[in-house]
Design a protein around this motif. Structure first.
Motif, PDB file in Angstrom:
ATOM      1  N   MET A  29       0.685  -1.277  -0.045  1.00  0.00           N
ATOM      2  CA  MET A  29       0.004   0.051  -0.163  1.00  0.00           C
ATOM      3  C   MET A  29       0.897   1.297   0.148  1.00  0.00           C
ATOM      4  SD  MET A  29      -3.047   0.950   2.454  1.00  0.00           S
ATOM      5  CE  MET A  29      -2.118   1.098   3.874  1.00  0.00           C
ATOM      6  N   TYR A  30       0.470   2.231  -0.883  1.00  0.00           N
ATOM      7  CA  TYR A  30       1.563   3.289  -0.932  1.00  0.00           C
ATOM      8  C   TYR A  30       1.292   4.295   0.157  1.00  0.00           C
ATOM      9  CZ  TYR A  30       2.773   7.952  -2.566  1.00  0.00           C
ATOM     10  OH  TYR A  30       3.135   9.331  -2.454  1.00  0.00           O
ATOM     11  N   LEU A  31       2.059   4.785   0.512  1.00  0.00           N
ATOM     12  CA  LEU A  31       2.031   5.932   1.872  1.00  0.00           C
ATOM     13  C   LEU A  31       2.826   7.135   1.536  1.00  0.00           C
ATOM     14  CD1 LEU A  31       2.768   3.733   5.208  1.00  0.00           C
ATOM     15  CD2 LEU A  31       0.560   4.183   4.011  1.00  0.00           C
ATOM     16  N   THR A  32       2.402   8.272   1.769  1.00  0.00           N
ATOM     17  CA  THR A  32       3.054   9.517   1.508  1.00  0.00           C
ATOM     18  C   THR A  32       4.318   9.399   2.296  1.00  0.00           C
ATOM     19  OG1 THR A  32       1.725  10.796   3.028  1.00  0.00           O
ATOM     20  CG2 THR A  32       0.718  10.602   0.955  1.00  0.00           C
ATOM     21  N   ARG A  33       4.931  10.447   2.241  1.00  0.00           N
ATOM     22  CA  ARG A  33       6.276  10.519   3.143  1.00  0.00           C
ATOM     23  C   ARG A  33       5.669  11.028   4.671  1.00  0.00           C
ATOM     24  NH1 ARG A  33      10.794   9.084   4.963  1.00  0.00           N
ATOM     25  NH2 ARG A  33      12.275  10.788   5.816  1.00  0.00           N
ATOM     26  N   GLU A  34       4.412  11.876   4.585  1.00  0.00           N
ATOM     27  CA  GLU A  34       4.128  12.145   6.086  1.00  0.00           C
ATOM     28  C   GLU A  34       3.637  11.063   6.716  1.00  0.00           C
ATOM     29  OE1 GLU A  34       1.070  15.448   8.045  1.00  0.00           O
ATOM     30  OE2 GLU A  34       0.733  14.936   5.869  1.00  0.00           O
ATOM     31  N   ALA A  84       4.497   9.171  10.270  1.00  0.00           N
ATOM     32  CA  ALA A  84       3.629   8.782  11.289  1.00  0.00           C
ATOM     33  C   ALA A  84       3.680   7.510  11.866  1.00  0.00           C
ATOM     34  CB  ALA A  84       2.217   9.131  10.911  1.00  0.00           C
ATOM     35  N   LEU A  85       3.878   6.517  10.614  1.00  0.00           N
ATOM     36  CA  LEU A  85       3.999   5.056  10.962  1.00  0.00           C
ATOM     37  C   LEU A  85       5.271   4.712  11.704  1.00  0.00           C
ATOM     38  CD1 LEU A  85       2.730   2.165  10.553  1.00  0.00           C
ATOM     39  CD2 LEU A  85       3.890   2.200   8.432  1.00  0.00           C
ATOM     40  N   ALA A  86       6.393   5.504  11.362  1.00  0.00           N
ATOM     41  CA  ALA A  86       7.793   5.010  12.101  1.00  0.00           C
ATOM     42  C   ALA A  86       7.582   5.784  13.449  1.00  0.00           C
ATOM     43  CB  ALA A  86       8.731   6.061  11.290  1.00  0.00           C
ATOM     44  N   GLY A  87       6.592   6.537  13.882  1.00  0.00           N
ATOM     45  CA  GLY A  87       6.776   7.222  15.191  1.00  0.00           C
ATOM     46  C   GLY A  87       7.211   8.770  15.423  1.00  0.00           C
ATOM     47  N   LEU A 147      -0.435   8.185  17.208  1.00  0.00           N
ATOM     48  CA  LEU A 147      -0.644   8.458  15.805  1.00  0.00           C
ATOM     49  C   LEU A 147       0.112   7.127  15.187  1.00  0.00           C
ATOM     50  CD1 LEU A 147      -1.533   9.699  13.433  1.00  0.00           C
ATOM     51  CD2 LEU A 147       0.337  11.250  13.281  1.00  0.00           C
ATOM     52  N   GLN A 148       1.484   6.676  15.615  1.00  0.00           N
ATOM     53  CA  GLN A 148       1.824   5.784  15.110  1.00  0.00           C
ATOM     54  C   GLN A 148       0.929   4.715  15.526  1.00  0.00           C
ATOM     55  OE1 GLN A 148       5.290   4.135  17.470  1.00  0.00           O
ATOM     56  NE2 GLN A 148       6.212   3.209  15.592  1.00  0.00           N
ATOM     57  N   VAL A 175      -2.801   0.757   8.503  1.00  0.00           N
ATOM     58  CA  VAL A 175      -1.972  -0.104   7.354  1.00  0.00           C
ATOM     59  C   VAL A 175      -2.209  -1.549   7.327  1.00  0.00           C
ATOM     60  CG1 VAL A 175       0.132  -0.440   6.840  1.00  0.00           C
ATOM     61  CG2 VAL A 175      -0.343   1.703   7.448  1.00  0.00           C
ATOM     62  N   ALA A 176      -2.431  -1.991   8.682  1.00  0.00           N
ATOM     63  CA  ALA A 176      -2.790  -3.605   8.666  1.00  0.00           C
ATOM     64  C   ALA A 176      -4.189  -3.820   7.855  1.00  0.00           C
ATOM     65  CB  ALA A 176      -2.829  -4.056  10.304  1.00  0.00           C
TER      66      ALA A 176
END
Length: 386
Positions: free
Chosen positions: A1-6, A10-13, A19-20, A27-28
């Motif tokens: 799944m494509y994610l923007t840089r932002e 956010a996913l990286a914390g 928010l992470q 994403v799951a």
């Protein structure tokens, strides 16, 4: 799944733990359902509110988000809460406070569209209560999947939801045509039709022919019954709902609904008044016209009910009912307008033997809980009640 840089940050914390965690849930889900990306949403509606349903584990889940500083980023409202004894209510108030701390409007209703949470046609939203989801998709023409409590909360925090299911135009097309060859005129006729179709179809997208509902409340009740007995989250009605013109294709399966099908539903919920000691209306929460109708029926009856009558409604509808005098009339005849609550998600087993209702959704759930159930239109229930 494509994610923007932002979104990747956010996913990286990089924007905090809360928010992470929300992004991890989204994403799951996106990976499970094959979403290509996340899309922004205009609003959210969160279920998982009654302490009866979520218990202590759910409270801890919410508390973890609050302690991590979680705040919703779009307008978000809540599903109805439960009611019970004082010990239960202490726990229930704690649940509501946790949601409030995340910035959610504690307007606890399954009909947020009667208040401030009213999307417009084409809006992408993340709603979780089944009757609200099917109303938003079918009658308003907004776009939402049938979210769970955690996923709708995650979407509210992130302001996004995975792009799959009913967010995609081609998935909103009808998958089956329902030819209605029965007289469907009253509120409970539509409830029985929805009950029958929900049990028959599962999660199909039905296209109804030969329906001419006089009131939007009839469609609201049909949808709620379909969503309760099956997993229907979107339907179309020829000549009535906003997407019907482009919803039907060629070579679809066709099923017929006969009068005998609707009579069978009614007969399944025809327990005797000797086994019924409570009347419930407002599932989904009643509109102001529904409350007005009950007040007028009670006035015409002219004597109090011996069994209590409860009408559940949103806080906004209750306030209007108070201002217009309908609540006073209802209380005069042993009724009560109860805001922000749902008896389906309340620990009322043992309080009553049986329940009379005009709601197919209530009839389905209360029978499964072991109650005696009578299903009929408001006029008949009030006129025939002891």
């Amino acid at each position: 799944m494509y994610l923007t840089r932002e979104e990747e940050l956010a996913l990286a914390g990089e924007y905090g733990y809360a928010l992470q965690k929300a992004m991890e849930i989204l994403v799951a889900l996106g990976d499970i359902y094959g979403a290509d990306r996340l899309i922004p949403i205009k609003s959210a509606q969160v279920a998982g509110v009654s302490y009866k349903n979520i218990g202590d584990a759910g409270v801890e889940f919410l508390r973890d988000f609050v302690e991590a500083g979680a705040k919703v980023s779009v307008y978000t409202t809540l599903n109805p809460a439960g009611i019970g004894d004082e010990a239960f209510m202490e726990k229930q108030r704690g649940v509501l406070e946790l949601y409030r701390e995340m910035g959610i409007e504690v307007t606890s209703t399954c009909t947020p569209y009667y208040g401030a949470n009213l999307p417009k046609f084409g809006d992408h939203i993340a709603w979780s209560e089944s009757s609200a989801v099917i109303f938003a998709n079918s009658i308003i023409g907004a776009r939402t999947n049938r979210e769970g409590g955690p996923s709708s909360l995650a979407a509210a925090i992130a302001g996004r939801t995975p792009n799959y299911g009913l967010h995609i135009e081609e998935n909103r097309k009808a998958t089956v045509v329902v030819e209605v060859d029965a007289e469907v005129k009253s509120f409970v006729d539509y409830a029985a039709l929805g009950y029958h179709i929900g049990k028959s179809l599962g999660n199909d997208v039905p296209y109804f022919k030969n329906l001419r509902p006089e009131r939007v409340e009839f469609l609201k009740e049909m949808g709620a019954s379909m969503a309760a007995t099956g997993s229907v989250a979107l339907y179309h009605v020829e000549g009535e709902t906003p997407e019907y013109r482009d919803a039907i294709g060629d070579n679809l399966e066709r099923i017929a609904v006969e009068g005998s099908d609707l009579r069978a539903v009614r007969e399944a919920f025809s327990d005797d008044w000797s086994e019924i000691d409570m009347i419930l209306m407002g599932c989904p929460h009643a509109s102001l016209p529904e409350v007005k109708e009950v007040a007028e029926l009670l006035s015409m009856r002219g004597r109090p009910l011996r069994v209590p009558l409860f009408i559940t409604a949103s806080r906004a509808v209750k306030a209007l009912s108070d201002a217009l005098g309908y609540t006073d009339v209802i209380e005069r005849y042993n009724g009560k307008v109860v805001p922000d609550s749902c008896l389906v998600v309340s620990p009322i087993k043992g309080w009553y033997r049986g329940i009379a209702t005009n709601s197919g959704k209530s009839a389905f759930y209360f029978r499964s809980f072991g109650f005696n159930v009578r299903l009929d239109d408001a006029e008949n229930l009030i006129n025939e009640a002891p």
